[in-house]
Motif scaffolding. Sequence first.
Motif, short mmCIF file in Angstrom:
data_model
loop_
_atom_site.label_atom_id
_atom_site.label_comp_id
_atom_site.label_asym_id
_atom_site.label_seq_id
_atom_site.Cartn_x
_atom_site.Cartn_y
_atom_site.Cartn_z
N GLU A 240 13.59 2.15 -12.53
CA GLU A 240 12.97 2.83 -13.67
C GLU A 240 12.46 4.21 -13.29
N LEU A 241 12.05 4.36 -12.02
CA LEU A 241 11.54 5.64 -11.50
C LEU A 241 10.33 6.13 -12.28
N THR A 242 9.51 5.18 -12.70
CA THR A 242 8.30 5.52 -13.44
C THR A 242 7.07 5.33 -12.55
N VAL A 243 5.95 5.85 -13.03
CA VAL A 243 4.66 5.62 -12.37
C VAL A 243 4.09 4.31 -12.89
N ARG A 244 3.93 3.35 -11.99
CA ARG A 244 3.40 2.05 -12.38
C ARG A 244 2.17 1.76 -11.53
N LEU A 245 1.04 2.19 -12.05
CA LEU A 245 -0.25 1.99 -11.40
C LEU A 245 -1.19 1.31 -12.40
N PRO A 246 -2.06 0.44 -11.94
CA PRO A 246 -3.00 -0.22 -12.85
C PRO A 246 -3.81 0.80 -13.65
N GLY A 247 -3.74 0.69 -14.95
CA GLY A 247 -4.54 1.55 -15.81
C GLY A 247 -3.99 2.95 -16.00
N TYR A 248 -2.81 3.25 -15.43
CA TYR A 248 -2.29 4.62 -15.54
C TYR A 248 -1.84 4.91 -16.97
N ARG A 249 -2.32 6.00 -17.52
CA ARG A 249 -1.96 6.41 -18.87
C ARG A 249 -1.47 7.86 -18.90
N GLY A 250 -1.19 8.41 -17.73
CA GLY A 250 -0.80 9.81 -17.66
C GLY A 250 0.67 10.04 -17.98
N ARG A 251 1.08 11.26 -17.78
CA ARG A 251 2.46 11.67 -18.04
C ARG A 251 3.41 11.01 -17.05
N GLN A 252 4.56 10.61 -17.55
CA GLN A 252 5.61 10.11 -16.67
C GLN A 252 6.51 11.28 -16.24
N PRO A 253 6.88 11.32 -14.95
CA PRO A 253 7.79 12.38 -14.53
C PRO A 253 9.18 12.19 -15.13
N ALA A 254 9.89 13.28 -15.29
CA ALA A 254 11.29 13.18 -15.69
C ALA A 254 12.08 12.47 -14.59
N ARG A 255 13.19 11.84 -14.97
CA ARG A 255 14.09 11.19 -14.00
C ARG A 255 15.38 11.99 -13.94
N VAL A 256 15.85 12.25 -12.72
CA VAL A 256 17.06 13.05 -12.52
C VAL A 256 18.01 12.26 -11.63
N VAL A 257 19.25 12.08 -12.08
CA VAL A 257 20.27 11.38 -11.31
C VAL A 257 21.40 12.34 -10.98
N LEU A 258 21.70 12.48 -9.70
CA LEU A 258 22.84 13.30 -9.27
C LEU A 258 24.10 12.44 -9.41
N ASP A 259 24.87 12.71 -10.44
CA ASP A 259 25.97 11.83 -10.84
C ASP A 259 27.14 12.68 -11.29
N SER A 260 27.87 13.25 -10.33
CA SER A 260 28.90 14.24 -10.66
C SER A 260 29.95 13.70 -11.63
N ARG A 261 30.29 12.41 -11.52
CA ARG A 261 31.32 11.82 -12.38
C ARG A 261 30.73 11.01 -13.53
N GLN A 262 29.42 11.07 -13.71
CA GLN A 262 28.74 10.40 -14.82
C GLN A 262 29.09 8.91 -14.86
N GLN B 40 0.83 -1.21 0.00
CA GLN B 40 0.00 0.00 0.00
C GLN B 40 0.86 1.25 0.00
N SER B 41 1.95 1.23 0.74
CA SER B 41 2.86 2.38 0.76
C SER B 41 3.51 2.56 -0.61
N ARG B 42 3.94 1.46 -1.20
CA ARG B 42 4.61 1.57 -2.50
C ARG B 42 3.64 2.09 -3.57
N GLU B 43 2.38 1.70 -3.47
CA GLU B 43 1.39 2.21 -4.42
C GLU B 43 1.20 3.72 -4.25
N GLN B 44 1.18 4.17 -3.00
CA GLN B 44 1.03 5.60 -2.76
C GLN B 44 2.23 6.39 -3.29
N VAL B 45 3.42 5.81 -3.19
CA VAL B 45 4.61 6.46 -3.74
C VAL B 45 4.44 6.68 -5.24
#
Length: 214
Positions: free
Chosen positions: A57-79, A29-34
């Motif tokens: 993946e850092l995506t929205v994975r909800l049953p039936g979700y068809r909305g916009r996916q948020p951008a993913r940002v990685v803090l990676d100073s040395r790439q 239930q917590s993971r779904e809310q996230v």
Amino acid sequence: MTVTLKLATSLDGRIATAAGESRWITGPQSREQVHRLRAAHSAVVVGVETALADDPELTVRLPGYRGRQPARVVLDSRQRLNPDCKLVRTAGEIPTYVIATGAPDPTLVSHGVRVLSAPAVSDERPDLRSVVQMLGDEGLSNLFVEGGGQVAGSFLRCGLVDALEWFRAPILLGGEGRPGVGALAVAALAEAPHFRRVEVSVLGEDLWERYTRG
């Protein structure tokens, strides 16, 4: 610009065992809310250690979700992000950013990753105040910071966190466990970041606590 920090911890504020085991501390239930919270934000932010360890993946994975996916940002100073990881492989489909402190890595760029170069602070990490401004300039106006502990501590130390979404599981991991919030260098109680609790809900066996900056 708003910054929300998400924590999913044990009762004693740990996000993993001493050996690094973290799946799953909180319940379904917590993971779904996230995932619902991800959908409400323009970008999800993680540190490179989390990206390397979990290959998320850092995506929205909800049953039936068809909305916009948020951008993913990685803090990676040395790439250090691996070109074979899920974030890079799907960068052509979902906006994906790497925050570095040097020139963009052509390999990441060729996969569709947008590399932003930020000023470095003393430990060669990107200056988070500059990072937040740069992401705002990219149109990412509300950030959902998911981890790990060092990233959480860094955003809190800089006074950048406007809200906390804290999911707390009814287990104890002890002092050997990995903390959900890294070092804050607090010498006196008056210097500690203060938040105001605005809501508490029960999600299965977990508690979901919501705070705003006090």
